[in-house]
Design a protein around this motif. Structure first.
Motif, short mmCIF file in Angstrom:
data_model
loop_
_atom_site.label_atom_id
_atom_site.label_comp_id
_atom_site.label_asym_id
_atom_site.label_seq_id
_atom_site.Cartn_x
_atom_site.Cartn_y
_atom_site.Cartn_z
N GLU A 112 0.83 -1.20 0.00
CA GLU A 112 0.00 0.00 0.00
C GLU A 112 0.87 1.26 0.00
O GLU A 112 0.56 2.23 -0.70
N TYR A 113 1.95 1.24 0.78
CA TYR A 113 2.82 2.42 0.84
C TYR A 113 3.52 2.66 -0.49
O TYR A 113 3.60 3.79 -0.98
N LYS A 114 4.02 1.59 -1.09
CA LYS A 114 4.83 1.73 -2.30
C LYS A 114 4.02 2.05 -3.55
O LYS A 114 4.58 2.38 -4.59
N LYS A 115 2.68 2.00 -3.45
CA LYS A 115 1.86 2.45 -4.57
C LYS A 115 2.10 3.92 -4.86
O LYS A 115 2.03 4.36 -6.02
N GLU A 116 2.36 4.70 -3.82
CA GLU A 116 2.58 6.14 -3.97
C GLU A 116 4.03 6.53 -3.75
O GLU A 116 4.48 7.57 -4.25
N ASN A 117 4.78 5.69 -3.02
CA ASN A 117 6.15 6.05 -2.64
C ASN A 117 7.05 4.82 -2.79
O ASN A 117 7.26 4.08 -1.83
N PRO A 118 7.58 4.57 -3.96
CA PRO A 118 8.37 3.35 -4.23
C PRO A 118 9.78 3.43 -3.64
O PRO A 118 10.75 3.75 -4.32
N ILE A 119 9.89 3.14 -2.34
CA ILE A 119 11.19 3.18 -1.66
C ILE A 119 11.64 1.76 -1.35
O ILE A 119 10.88 0.80 -1.46
N ASP A 120 12.90 1.61 -0.94
CA ASP A 120 13.42 0.30 -0.52
C ASP A 120 12.74 -0.12 0.78
O ASP A 120 12.65 0.68 1.73
N TRP A 121 12.28 -1.37 0.82
CA TRP A 121 11.53 -1.85 1.99
C TRP A 121 11.94 -3.29 2.26
O TRP A 121 11.76 -4.17 1.42
N THR A 122 12.49 -3.53 3.43
CA THR A 122 12.92 -4.87 3.84
C THR A 122 12.09 -5.33 5.03
O THR A 122 11.85 -4.56 5.96
N ILE A 123 11.63 -6.57 4.99
CA ILE A 123 10.78 -7.13 6.05
C ILE A 123 11.49 -8.30 6.71
O ILE A 123 11.91 -9.24 6.03
N ILE A 124 11.63 -8.23 8.03
CA ILE A 124 12.12 -9.37 8.79
C ILE A 124 10.93 -10.07 9.41
O ILE A 124 10.16 -9.46 10.16
N GLU A 125 10.75 -11.35 9.07
CA GLU A 125 9.52 -12.08 9.42
C GLU A 125 9.82 -13.58 9.50
O GLU A 125 10.35 -14.15 8.55
N PRO A 126 9.50 -14.25 10.64
CA PRO A 126 9.80 -15.67 10.77
C PRO A 126 8.94 -16.58 9.88
O PRO A 126 9.38 -17.68 9.52
N ASN A 127 7.72 -16.13 9.54
CA ASN A 127 6.83 -16.93 8.69
C ASN A 127 6.31 -16.09 7.53
O ASN A 127 5.12 -15.77 7.45
N PRO A 128 7.18 -15.71 6.59
CA PRO A 128 6.73 -14.84 5.49
C PRO A 128 5.74 -15.55 4.57
O PRO A 128 5.89 -16.73 4.27
N SER A 129 4.72 -14.81 4.17
CA SER A 129 3.74 -15.32 3.20
C SER A 129 3.35 -14.16 2.30
O SER A 129 2.25 -13.61 2.43
N PRO A 130 4.26 -13.75 1.41
CA PRO A 130 4.04 -12.54 0.61
C PRO A 130 2.74 -12.57 -0.17
O PRO A 130 2.41 -13.55 -0.84
N ALA A 131 1.98 -11.49 -0.06
CA ALA A 131 0.74 -11.34 -0.81
C ALA A 131 1.05 -10.97 -2.26
O ALA A 131 2.20 -10.66 -2.62
N LYS A 132 0.02 -10.99 -3.07
CA LYS A 132 0.17 -10.67 -4.50
C LYS A 132 0.69 -9.25 -4.67
O LYS A 132 0.27 -8.33 -3.97
N ASP A 133 1.63 -9.10 -5.60
CA ASP A 133 2.19 -7.79 -5.98
C ASP A 133 3.03 -7.14 -4.90
O ASP A 133 3.30 -5.94 -4.96
N VAL A 134 3.46 -7.90 -3.89
CA VAL A 134 4.38 -7.37 -2.88
C VAL A 134 5.81 -7.57 -3.38
O VAL A 134 6.21 -8.69 -3.70
N ASP A 135 6.59 -6.49 -3.46
CA ASP A 135 7.96 -6.61 -3.96
C ASP A 135 8.99 -6.22 -2.90
O ASP A 135 10.14 -5.88 -3.23
N ALA A 136 8.61 -6.25 -1.65
CA ALA A 136 9.57 -6.01 -0.56
C ALA A 136 10.55 -7.18 -0.48
O ALA A 136 10.25 -8.29 -0.92
#
Length: 382
Positions: A115-139
């Protein structure tokens, strides 16, 4: 029963002071979610709440190993229009601080970054023990816990977390660890549930095996000031959903003291919650006993919503199944029960089906969807 290596928290996680036993629920399911395994493989443990006379902090003791509580991602923050609204409004709140690059703790599905990167395409890193990326997430995802062993060599000027703080076993150490990651002038922005309002309104998803500390506003603001953070802004999302905070690292920040009277206030708030549910279950069981056996009855929420009602004593012998909108839960069994999960779509064409619904802030969204899109004759008990 399988032996569990429980983690003792015998002292107040805020002050280190002594604890007083508050209330226990025996043999509660350890996982908030659904399972394909046999019911006899489910693990249960006592849910034991304590309170500190020093600070009024309500906390679970002992707590369970993280890999037991978080066996898999269970859809929190990913289903429904209300969560989409939350992510969109929180994204706007973040934009006020104009981050150049983000390290997000516990991003799970990554919807906030999308949602954030739709308007502001910045570098975004996620630390998560159980990642389950949703559609169109490019973090960028890092599959780890954010703990004292975690290190990160990437660039970032802002740390973000959304509905993570309430999951942390040691909030004092957590904020200290974040503080050590940031330099003066860098930002910490987060969203957390409005727990005081949730417990006041008797929401069952307030505190449980995942939310093991009653981390309300006084504790948040005390801890952040203690570890060198200055509050920049604060925003309420709905009256009973979330609170957004923006802080800047500032080593000159003066500590904020905890207000007096939190022990009495929080103790009464929690005991009111317990007494309310005991009376609610008596009321619901009488209604179930008095309804025609031909009348279909369902329970909504393959989550802690249903687990709490069942463990408080809800008579499930007449309940057909659990309803839930999450397609990943449908066709599975609610952990800790023998009840299968189905889509609310099964209510179509039924005559006056009954749905027991106690899903907190999501009640209105769920009710509107069923009445307007599935079956307008549905009767709700809550």
């Amino acid at each position: 029963m399988k032996k569990i290596d429980k983690i003792s928290r015998n002292h107040d996680v805020i002050s280190g002071g002594d604890l007083e036993e508050l209330y226990s629920m025996k043999s509660f399911p350890v996982f908030i979610g659904c399972s394909d395994a046999l019911e006899e493989e489910d693990i249960r443990s006592d849910l034991c709440w304590y309170i500190s006379k020093d600070t009024g902090m309500i906390q679970l003791n002992p707590v369970l190993p993280l890999n037991l509580v978080y066996q898999e991602e269970h859809g929190s923050g990913s289903i429904g229009f209300l969560w989409l609204q939350h992510h969109q409004e929180f994204a706007k709140f973040i934009q006020q601080q104009a981050p150049k690059s983000v390290l997000e703790i516990g991003g799970a599905h990554g919807r906030l970054s999308r949602e954030y990167k739709k308007e502001n395409p910045i570098d975004w890193t996620i630390i998560e023990p159980n990642p389950s990326p949703a559609k169109d997430v490019d973090a960028t995802f890092i599959k780890e816990f954010f703990d004292d062993k975690f290190t990160f060599d990437g660039e970032f000027d802002t740390i973000i977390h959304s509905h993570v703080f309430e999951h942390v076993y040691y909030p004092n150490e957590f904020i200290d660890h974040i503080s050590n990651f940031l330099h003066n002038g860098q930002n910490l922005i987060f969203s957390l549930p409005n727990m005081q309002e949730m417990l006041k309104r008797k929401y069952t998803n307030c505190i449980n095996f995942e939310h093991t500390v009653f981390i309300t506003e006084p504790y948040v603001e005390y801890l952040l000031s203690k570890h060198g953070f200055k509050q920049v802004s604060k925003h309420y999302f709905k009256d009973d959903h979330s609170i957004f905070y923006a802080y800047v690292k500032d080593s000159n920040t003066k500590s904020i003291e905890l207000p007096k009277g939190l022990y009495e206030f929080n103790k009464n708030l929690y005991l009111d919650f317990v007494n309310f549910h005991k009376q609610l279950i008596k009321h619901l069981n009488v209604k179930i006993d008095n309804i025609s056996e031909d009348q279909p009855i369902y329970l909504f929420g393959a989550h802690v919503f249903a687990q709490y009602l069942i463990e408080f004593g809800l008579n499930i012998s007449r309940i057909n199944c659990i309803l839930d909108n999450d397609t990943n839960k449908q066709g599975k069994r609610l952990y800790g029960t023998n009840m299968m999960v189905e889509s609310p779509q099964i209510l179509i064409n039924m005559v006056n089906p009954i749905v027991i619904l106690k899903a907190g802030v999501y009640n209105e969204e769920i009710t509107d969807d069923i009445v307007n899109n599935i079956n307008s004759s549905t009767e709700f008990w809550s």
